[in-house]
Design an enzyme around this catalytic site. Structure first.
Site, PDB file in Angstrom:
ATOM      1  N   HIS A  15       0.761  -1.250   0.000  1.00  0.00           N
ATOM      2  CA  HIS A  15       0.000   0.000   0.000  1.00  0.00           C
ATOM      3  C   HIS A  15       0.792   1.300   0.000  1.00  0.00           C
ATOM      4  CE1 HIS A  15      -3.764  -2.112   0.368  1.00  0.00           C
ATOM      5  NE2 HIS A  15      -3.290  -2.804   1.388  1.00  0.00           N
ATOM      6  N   HIS A 107      -3.581  -3.143   7.903  1.00  0.00           N
ATOM      7  CA  HIS A 107      -4.624  -3.374   6.899  1.00  0.00           C
ATOM      8  C   HIS A 107      -5.186  -2.047   6.417  1.00  0.00           C
ATOM      9  CE1 HIS A 107      -7.944  -5.288   4.821  1.00  0.00           C
ATOM     10  NE2 HIS A 107      -8.812  -4.576   5.526  1.00  0.00           N
TER      11      HIS A 107
END
Length: 114
Positions: A15, A107
């Site tokens: 990410h 996450h």
């Protein structure tokens, strides 16, 4: 390595990108084996254009497992809806909601506040 460290390493790979929005290419990035562990194209992935520091800062003083919103906006690229692994790419600036585990981002929950 402790579990949080491994999850943080994975989060960074999946990410966080140091590439500029102009240089970032969803098709090139998402077809890398790191994003296709089972040989399948991932349906959607959001990349944060940032160094790791400001992202990790979101989880400072986060004990246990908890979702936290960023206090600053980030430049984001979302790669989605692959047709034969060809992605559409959209850029935005927004807050992010991430899951923290013991001070580490683990996450990506969603774009925008939690």
């Amino acid at each position: 390595k402790p579990k949080e460290d491994r999850e943080w390493e994975k989060f960074k790979t999946k990410h966080i990108t140091s590439q500029s929005v102009a240089d970032f290419n969803c098709n090139r990035t998402m077809n890398d084996p790191a994003y296709t562990p089972d040989g399948q194209c991932k349906p959607v992935n959001t990349f944060i254009h940032s160094t790791t520091g400001p992202v990790k800062e979101i989880c400072r003083r986060a004990t246990g497992r908890v979702n936290k919103s960023s206090t600053q906006q980030f430049t984001l690229t979302t790669c989605k809806n692959p047709i034969r692994c060809k992605y559409s790419q959209s850029n935005t600036t927004n807050f992010i909601c991430i899951t923290c585990r013991d001070n580490y981002p683990v996450h990506f929950v969603k774009t925008g506040k939690c």
